[in-house]
Write an enzyme that holds these catalytic residues in place. Structure first.
Site, PDB file in Angstrom:
ATOM      1  N   CYS A   2       0.591  -1.202  -0.111  1.00  0.00           N
ATOM      2  CA  CYS A   2      -0.606  -0.507   0.398  1.00  0.00           C
ATOM      3  C   CYS A   2       0.885   1.324  -0.282  1.00  0.00           C
ATOM      4  O   CYS A   2       1.441   1.799   1.459  1.00  0.00           O
ATOM      5  CB  CYS A   2      -0.888   0.310   1.036  1.00  0.00           C
ATOM      6  SG  CYS A   2      -2.393   1.093   1.286  1.00  0.00           S
ATOM      7  N   GLU A 105      -3.484   1.440  -6.565  1.00  0.00           N
ATOM      8  CA  GLU A 105      -2.844   0.146  -6.700  1.00  0.00           C
ATOM      9  C   GLU A 105      -2.284   0.362  -8.525  1.00  0.00           C
ATOM     10  O   GLU A 105      -3.521   0.189  -8.564  1.00  0.00           O
ATOM     11  CB  GLU A 105      -2.993  -1.293  -6.389  1.00  0.00           C
ATOM     12  CG  GLU A 105      -2.044  -1.797  -6.790  1.00  0.00           C
ATOM     13  CD  GLU A 105      -1.014  -1.909  -5.382  1.00  0.00           C
ATOM     14  OE1 GLU A 105       0.620  -1.431  -6.291  1.00  0.00           O
ATOM     15  OE2 GLU A 105      -0.560  -2.295  -4.427  1.00  0.00           O
TER      16      GLU A 105
END
Length: 221
Positions: A2, A105
């Site tokens: 992340c 992402e």
């Protein structure tokens, strides 16, 4: 992993949702492009129960002589954090939650061009990332810092990236924070399939200077 996320929940709603006492210096919301080293909202246990505080996103081990004295530790791998010198003490006694609305992402094409995706809960509820926190001090400088715990991606998220943040369900928050004793290790697992949903977003979010709600708007693939 992340490496970027968004948080849009108002601070009072955040404090109410997590039943935490808010500090006075919380980061401004909404923020559609939270980047490493930015201040982030963190829920942890204090002397008076759950506290909602601002911390630097980027865990600083106690032996660093300066914040940039080593790698920037924004994530802690679930598989190894109990053994890693940087994280093992925090894994035992300084666990936390980091709220988010969604996270980003990236995938790459054959030419190496990076395409961003925005990932949220399918039910629209806020995300709660498992996290660790650490106080760091050197030469009169004091920082309270945090890292997001990550694990191997589930099958759904694995189509985008092989890692994902540990997303905790509300019924697991108390155990992770240490309010319900020990045994939090089994919580460090991928979210069940179909918990999350993802859509492509504009490549402008590739810049850490980008801002605004348009960053999370879906675009055609």
């Amino acid at each position: 992993m992340c490496g970027r996320f968004a948080v849009t929940l108002p601070q009072d709603a955040m404090a109410q949702l997590f039943e935490a006492r808010p500090a006075n210096d919380l980061p401004e919301v909404p923020n559609y492009n939270v980047c490493p080293t930015n201040p982030v909202h963190v829920i942890h246990l204090g002397e008076a129960g759950r506290q909602l505080e601002s911390m630097r996103w980027g865990f600083i081990p106690h032996w660093y002589k300066a914040p940039n004295d080593g790698p920037l530790l924004i994530n802690a791998r679930a598989e190894t954090l109990a053994e890693k010198p940087a994280f093992r003490a925090a894994a035992r006694s300084r666990r936390a939650l980091i709220p988010a609305t969604g996270f980003y992402e990236w995938t790459k094409d054959a030419e190496g061009v990076r395409y961003p995706w925005y990932i949220t809960r399918q039910d629209g509820a806020p995300l709660a990332f498992a996290a660790l926190w650490q106080d760091w001090e050197a030469e009169g400088q004091h920082l309270r810092t945090a890292a997001i715990v990550t694990c191997a991606a589930n099958e759904q998220m694995g189509r985008i990236h092989h890692r994902m943040p540990v997303v905790l369900a509300p019924e697991d928050w108390a155990l992770w924070l240490g309010e319900e004793g020990k045994g939090a290790a089994p919580l460090m697992r991928p979210a069940p399939e179909e918990t999350l949903t993802a859509h492509r977003v504009d490549r402008k979010v590739n810049s850490n200077r980008a801002a605004g709600p348009e960053l999370i708007e879906p675009i055609e693939d």
